[in-house]
Design an enzyme around this catalytic site. Structure first.
Site, PDB file in Angstrom:
ATOM      1  N   ASP A 198      40.778  40.698  49.826  1.00  0.00           N
ATOM      2  CA  ASP A 198      41.514  41.885  49.375  1.00  0.00           C
ATOM      3  C   ASP A 198      41.598  42.889  50.528  1.00  0.00           C
ATOM      4  O   ASP A 198      40.583  43.195  51.163  1.00  0.00           O
ATOM      5  CB  ASP A 198      40.777  42.562  48.203  1.00  0.00           C
ATOM      6  CG  ASP A 198      40.795  41.703  46.948  1.00  0.00           C
ATOM      7  OD1 ASP A 198      41.235  40.544  47.021  1.00  0.00           O
ATOM      8  OD2 ASP A 198      40.352  42.209  45.890  1.00  0.00           O
ATOM      9  N   ASP A 200      35.182  40.363  40.761  1.00  0.00           N
ATOM     10  CA  ASP A 200      36.193  39.324  40.495  1.00  0.00           C
ATOM     11  C   ASP A 200      36.203  38.227  41.563  1.00  0.00           C
ATOM     12  O   ASP A 200      36.938  37.254  41.450  1.00  0.00           O
ATOM     13  CB  ASP A 200      37.597  39.935  40.308  1.00  0.00           C
ATOM     14  CG  ASP A 200      38.068  40.771  41.481  1.00  0.00           C
ATOM     15  OD1 ASP A 200      37.237  41.351  42.186  1.00  0.00           O
ATOM     16  OD2 ASP A 200      39.306  40.851  41.688  1.00  0.00           O
ATOM     17  N   HIS A 223      45.792  36.249  43.999  1.00  0.00           N
ATOM     18  CA  HIS A 223      45.242  37.539  43.569  1.00  0.00           C
ATOM     19  C   HIS A 223      46.352  38.368  42.928  1.00  0.00           C
ATOM     20  O   HIS A 223      46.654  39.490  43.332  1.00  0.00           O
ATOM     21  CB  HIS A 223      44.613  38.266  44.766  1.00  0.00           C
ATOM     22  CG  HIS A 223      43.586  39.305  44.374  1.00  0.00           C
ATOM     23  ND1 HIS A 223      43.907  40.622  44.221  1.00  0.00           N
ATOM     24  CD2 HIS A 223      42.265  39.213  44.113  1.00  0.00           C
ATOM     25  CE1 HIS A 223      42.806  41.298  43.894  1.00  0.00           C
ATOM     26  NE2 HIS A 223      41.801  40.465  43.814  1.00  0.00           N
ATOM     27  N   HIS A 267      33.186  42.369  45.425  1.00  0.00           N
ATOM     28  CA  HIS A 267      33.684  42.829  44.126  1.00  0.00           C
ATOM     29  C   HIS A 267      33.510  41.708  43.104  1.00  0.00           C
ATOM     30  O   HIS A 267      33.630  40.525  43.427  1.00  0.00           O
ATOM     31  CB  HIS A 267      35.162  43.236  44.224  1.00  0.00           C
ATOM     32  CG  HIS A 267      35.352  44.645  44.718  1.00  0.00           C
ATOM     33  ND1 HIS A 267      36.465  45.056  45.411  1.00  0.00           N
ATOM     34  CD2 HIS A 267      34.546  45.738  44.606  1.00  0.00           C
ATOM     35  CE1 HIS A 267      36.350  46.350  45.699  1.00  0.00           C
ATOM     36  NE2 HIS A 267      35.191  46.782  45.230  1.00  0.00           N
TER      37      HIS A 267
HETATM   38 ZN   LIG Z   1      39.817  41.337  43.971  1.00  0.00          ZN
END
Ligand SMILES: [Zn+2]
EC number: 3.1.26.11
Length: 312
Positions: free
Chosen positions: A212, A67, A270, A65
């Protein structure tokens, strides 16, 4: 051995938090730095630290992802400009190499050093050398996401030279045998056991960095008895349903797994930009009701990871 958080936010950069990246500084251990995720502007964050891009020898990506990824081509190019000529290895999910090579090719960026890529297996060992072992396992996110368990090898006990000299054992090649723990006969006929002259081994440290994820069994396995668990806490306790729906975890999920895995310290990262001030303190306090040694980290926080005792 130290962790330095370069970005602790989720999703988009915010005034308070940049997107995700954390550096594991192994300067004493191997004169290297390892990066875990490289969110956009990670290299700008590095400018605020003493980190040297050329010392980054390994980069681990939890998932692809943006980010966690968009800072990578820029960082790689700058490392080149700043005199990095030693090889760099990137461990990432399938697609990592294509992303990096395409970015570099289209921007006509030429690196001064070789890049190696390792595709993460569902579960397995990525590094196993004299000083460290790194394992990964697949977690449960919308796209393939991984966690890493970084295990420092135990430090063997030191030869107790002062004790040898106090006992009248002169220095010489015999010290090498004593250091191996052998029984040796001295020139004066005495027999000594090398094991009596070796200090205690120092147990290696364990750091677990989780990408994540929703809660899933591999997390506790990767985190078992870790000195530090770095876990996402994208959502607070009121948002358990939303967290699950978006394949993320809450602060409470992270605290529960930290407790179950008997880790020593939980660092929550996060963090959604919606959490500011008191809301961040609430995230931390709520997690502490389950696992006391919890901290919500901020950008540029550093955490030394101490040795925790001797190995018998
Ligand atoms: Zn993330």
């Amino acid at each position: 051995m130290e962790l330095e958080f370069l970005g602790t936010g989720a999703g988009v950069p915010a005034r308070q938090r940049n997107v995700t990246s954390v550096a594991l500084k192994l300067l004493d251990e191997r004169n290297e730095v390892w990066l875990f995720d490289v969110g956009e502007a990670t290299q700008h964050q590095i400018l605020k630290t003493t980190l040297k891009p050329r010392k980054v020898k390994k980069i681990f990506l939890t998932h692809l992802h943006g980010d966690h990824l968009f800072g990578l081509p820029g960082f790689l190019s700058s490392r080149s400009f700043q005199g990095g000529d030693e090889p760099l290895t990137i461990y990432g999910p399938k697609g990592t190499e294509e992303y990096v090579r395409t970015s570099l090719k289209i921007s006509e960026s030429h690196l001064t050093y070789p890049l190696n890529f390792v595709v993460l297996p569902e579960e397995g060992v990525l590094v196993d050398d004299a000083t460290f072992r790194v394992e990964c396992a697949k977690l449960d996110h919308r796209i393939a996401s991984y966690g890493f368990r970084i295990v420092e090898k135990d430090h063997p006990g030191e030869l107790q030279v002062e004790k040898l000299q106090a006992d009248g054992v002169p220095a010489g090649p015999i010290y090498a045998k004593i250091k191996k723990g052998e029984v040796v006969t001295l020139a004066d006929g005495r027999q000594i056991d090398g094991k009596d002259y070796i200090g205690h081994a120092q147990k290696g440290r364990i750091v677990t960095i989780i990408g994540d994820t929703r809660q899933c069994p591999p997390i506790a396995r990767l985190a078992a008895n870790a000195d530090v668990l770095v876990h996402e806490g994208t959502f607070g306790k009121q948002e358990q349903k939303i967290a699950r729906q978006y394949f993320h975890s809450t602060n409470i999920n992270a605290a529960k797994v930290a407790k179950a895995a008997h880790v020593k310290r939980l660092l929550l990262t996060h963090i959604s930009a919606r959490y500011l001030g008191q809301a961040v303190r609430d995230l931390q306090n709520d997690a502490r009701t389950i696992f006391k040694n919890t901290k919500v980290v901020s950008d540029l926080d550093t955490y030394d990871i101490p040795f925790h005792g001797r190995k018998e």
